[in-house]
Design an enzyme around this catalytic site. Structure first.
Site, short mmCIF file in Angstrom:
data_model
loop_
_atom_site.label_atom_id
_atom_site.label_comp_id
_atom_site.label_asym_id
_atom_site.label_seq_id
_atom_site.Cartn_x
_atom_site.Cartn_y
_atom_site.Cartn_z
N HIS A 306 0.84 -1.21 0.00
CA HIS A 306 0.00 0.00 0.00
C HIS A 306 0.86 1.25 0.00
O HIS A 306 1.89 1.28 0.69
CB HIS A 306 -0.94 0.01 1.21
CG HIS A 306 -2.08 0.97 1.05
ND1 HIS A 306 -1.95 2.31 1.31
CD2 HIS A 306 -3.36 0.79 0.62
CE1 HIS A 306 -3.10 2.91 1.07
NE2 HIS A 306 -3.97 2.01 0.65
N ASP A 363 -8.07 -4.13 -0.74
CA ASP A 363 -8.63 -4.55 -2.03
C ASP A 363 -8.52 -6.05 -2.24
O ASP A 363 -9.32 -6.64 -2.96
CB ASP A 363 -7.92 -3.82 -3.17
CG ASP A 363 -8.37 -2.39 -3.23
OD1 ASP A 363 -9.59 -2.17 -3.24
OD2 ASP A 363 -7.53 -1.50 -3.26
N1 ACO Z 1 4.26 -7.49 -5.57
C1 ACO Z 1 5.61 -7.69 -5.61
N2 ACO Z 1 6.51 -6.80 -5.16
C2 ACO Z 1 6.04 -5.64 -4.67
C3 ACO Z 1 4.66 -5.39 -4.59
C4 ACO Z 1 3.75 -6.36 -5.05
N3 ACO Z 1 2.43 -6.17 -5.00
N4 ACO Z 1 4.46 -4.16 -4.05
C5 ACO Z 1 5.68 -3.67 -3.79
N5 ACO Z 1 6.64 -4.57 -4.17
C6 ACO Z 1 8.08 -4.43 -3.95
C7 ACO Z 1 8.71 -3.48 -4.95
O1 ACO Z 1 9.15 -4.16 -6.11
C8 ACO Z 1 9.84 -2.92 -4.14
O2 ACO Z 1 10.88 -3.87 -4.09
P1 ACO Z 1 12.42 -3.41 -3.98
O3 ACO Z 1 12.52 -2.65 -2.68
O4 ACO Z 1 13.19 -4.69 -4.01
O5 ACO Z 1 12.66 -2.53 -5.18
C9 ACO Z 1 9.26 -2.81 -2.73
O6 ACO Z 1 8.25 -3.84 -2.67
C10 ACO Z 1 8.62 -1.45 -2.42
O7 ACO Z 1 7.69 -1.16 -3.43
P2 ACO Z 1 7.24 0.32 -3.84
O8 ACO Z 1 6.75 0.32 -5.26
O9 ACO Z 1 8.30 1.29 -3.49
O10 ACO Z 1 6.03 0.56 -2.91
P3 ACO Z 1 4.98 1.70 -3.09
O11 ACO Z 1 4.56 2.13 -1.76
O12 ACO Z 1 5.46 2.74 -4.00
O13 ACO Z 1 3.77 0.96 -3.83
C11 ACO Z 1 1.73 -0.11 -4.25
C12 ACO Z 1 2.60 0.62 -3.22
C13 ACO Z 1 1.58 0.75 -5.50
C14 ACO Z 1 0.34 -0.34 -3.67
C15 ACO Z 1 2.41 -1.46 -4.58
O14 ACO Z 1 2.58 -2.22 -3.41
C16 ACO Z 1 1.64 -2.25 -5.62
O15 ACO Z 1 1.82 -2.03 -6.83
N6 ACO Z 1 0.72 -3.17 -5.17
C17 ACO Z 1 -0.07 -3.94 -6.09
C18 ACO Z 1 -1.28 -3.14 -6.57
C19 ACO Z 1 -2.37 -2.98 -5.51
O16 ACO Z 1 -2.71 -3.90 -4.79
N7 ACO Z 1 -2.95 -1.77 -5.44
C20 ACO Z 1 -4.01 -1.44 -4.49
C21 ACO Z 1 -3.45 -0.65 -3.35
S1 ACO Z 1 -4.68 -0.41 -2.11
C22 ACO Z 1 -5.63 0.88 -2.59
O17 ACO Z 1 -5.28 1.60 -3.47
C23 ACO Z 1 -6.98 1.12 -1.89
#
Ligand code: ACO
Length: 429
Positions: A306, A363
């Site tokens: 998130h 979600d």
């Molecule tokens: N699957 C695999 N790896 C992930 C995921 C995931 N769902 N989410 C984050 N990571 C990893 C990233 O690759 C990154 O790895 P690294 O440190 O080795 O480079 C690390 O975790 C941090 O990720 P960020 O992208 O910096 O996290 P951010 O806070 O920017 O992103 C987000 C949050 C966009 C929700 C992300 O976790 C994601 O894309 N999740 C999947 C989509 C999703 O479920 N969206 C709904 C969110 S809830 C809502 O909006 C109500």
């Protein structure tokens, strides 16, 4: 007020006031910046920009806190009904029994849908997206019940709020039933909002639908969890449109348009699509998890992680157990739900996800719950709309009741052509 913020811009020193909220959040008030220095601030996506002060919802993403009007989401989900939460958000107080009875009466009364509106629905294509149908019908309410705008008396706004909360549920159910060719079902007077919503969706003249108490509980909690989330995309849209003194119906209809976008209200749909894809391609869970961990692969596990909640999503924590209970109750009845249970178990035990604090978000569970309740994927965002309606109304009401409100009008930095001379059509390439 805190110590003023000092900045040096355009060769000038400037002292800007710092505003502090009741939970200790601080903002530099830059209202005087352009007038004094000719500079503006640029903040694409508004990640650092406060557009207003508000008394409605408080979020602390680091600590995983979500409060409506000062009450924790945990306590509201445990003790309140969605209707009480609607009242709380809109009226800034929990209702007394008499106030709640009166509010419920209004919700029953306003559930009736004007016959002319039913004609409107009948003219949509049968496969119209329910978000489109809902947005049009809510917008059309301003023709049927005109005159609720920024100058309206509070009593009139409050009645319109009840009308919107009643009608949004009816429109969501209607949009679904229209796609199925089923006749309209009206709510049972005196029955709770969530049970009625499920019945209005699934009851048919040939098969009586009796809502399962666990499903009703889940519906109530899901609606409460989605009721407000401060200045998100759709709520900011409602405020911006409302700041032009557009009427309440038109303002919240713009919120429906914003929520429809897959980056906002559509994430739970992505979870179900991902699970469907895993099933259709016959992928193993280990294979999918390895794909999500592979830095050369853009694939991410939908429903995990998130942007705001960095330690845990309080909403996900609340519905996790309920979701598990309902999924296990329906075990073996739906391969996607079984896949989801397996995926959650494996992810929660995997070091990659543990180290990065990637746990299932709201979600992940809401999509699964909607599916277990029998809602088709294209109804996920309409249900979110039913839940979010009181939040939009509360923000619109708060904004129009503030003295000296200004129309929302951001500025920009122009990066296009500078002055060019107009060529004759024969000289153009
Ligand atoms: N699957 C695999 N790896 C992930 C995921 C995931 N769902 N989410 C984050 N990571 C990893 C990233 O690759 C990154 O790895 P690294 O440190 O080795 O480079 C690390 O975790 C941090 O990720 P960020 O992208 O910096 O996290 P951010 O806070 O920017 O992103 C987000 C949050 C966009 C929700 C992300 O976790 C994601 O894309 N999740 C999947 C989509 C999703 O479920 N969206 C709904 C969110 S809830 C809502 O909006 C109500």
């Amino acid at each position: 007020m805190s110590t003023p913020g000092k900045i040096h811009v355009g060769g000038q020193d400037l002292e800007l006031p710092v505003i502090e909220g009741t939970e200790g959040e601080k903002a530099v008030d830059i209202s005087a910046l352009r007038g004094t220095t000719k500079y503006i601030t640029l903040d694409q996506g508004y990640g650092n920009t406060g557009s207003c002060t508000s008394k409605i919802t408080f979020i602390d993403g680091e600590k995983g806190i979500l409060h409506y009007r000062g009450y924790s989401i945990e306590e509201l989900c445990e003790k309140a009904t969605f209707v009480e939460v609607c009242y709380l958000l809109i009226h800034d107080k929990l209702p007394t029994q008499a106030e709640l009875d009166e509010f419920n009466e209004l919700l029953d009364k306003y559930s009736l849908v004007h016959e002319a509106m039913l004609h409107l629905i009948n003219h949509f294509p049968y496969d119209a997206h329910p978000m489109n149908v809902m947005g049009c019908l809510v917008q059309a309410l301003s023709s049927f019940y005109p005159g609720v705008d920024a100058k309206s008396k509070t009593e009139h706004i409050n009645l319109t709020a009840a009308r919107l909360i009643a009608k949004t549920r009816a429109f969501a159910a209607l949009a679904y039933r229209k796609s199925k060719g089923f006749p309209l079902v009206y709510p049972n007077k005196g029955e709770d909002y969530g049970s009625n919503f499920l019945r209005m969706m699934f009851d048919t003249p040939v098969k009586h639908y009796e809502p399962d108490p666990d499903m009703v509980k889940a519906m109530n909690i899901l609606l409460i969890l989605h009721a407000d989330h401060e200045q998100n995309c759709s709520t900011s849209t409602v405020r911006l449109v409302g700041s032009s003194h557009a009427n309440l119906y038109a303002s919240v209809a713009s919120g429906i348009a914003a929520l429809w976008g897959p980056l906002h209200g559509g994430a739970n749909q992505s979870v179900m699509e991902m699970l469907q894809n895993i099933k259709d391609k016959g992928l193993g869970i280990e294979q999918v998890i390895n794909k999500a961990k592979d830095k050369d692969d853009p694939f991410r596990l939908m429903g995990f992680g998130h942007r705001v909640y960095k330690n845990f999503d309080p909403r996900a924590r609340i519905i996790k157990d309920l979701c598990r209970k309902i999924l296990l109750k329906n075990a073996n009845s739906d391969p996607l739900l079984d896949l989801a249970i397996e995926l959650e178990d494996k992810v929660l035990a995997d070091d990659y996800f543990i180290e990065r604090k990637l746990y299932p978000n709201v979600d992940f569970y809401s999509g699964l719950l909607y599916r277990a309740m029998g809602f088709p994927v294209n109804m996920f965002t309409p249900i979110f709309t039913v839940g979010r309606m009181p939040g939009w109304i509360a923000h619109w009401k708060e904004m129009v009741s503030e003295p000296g409100g200004k129309i929302g009008r951001p500025r920009q930095i122009y990066t296009g052509y500078t002055n060019r001379s107009y060529p004759d059509i024969s000289e153009r390439k």
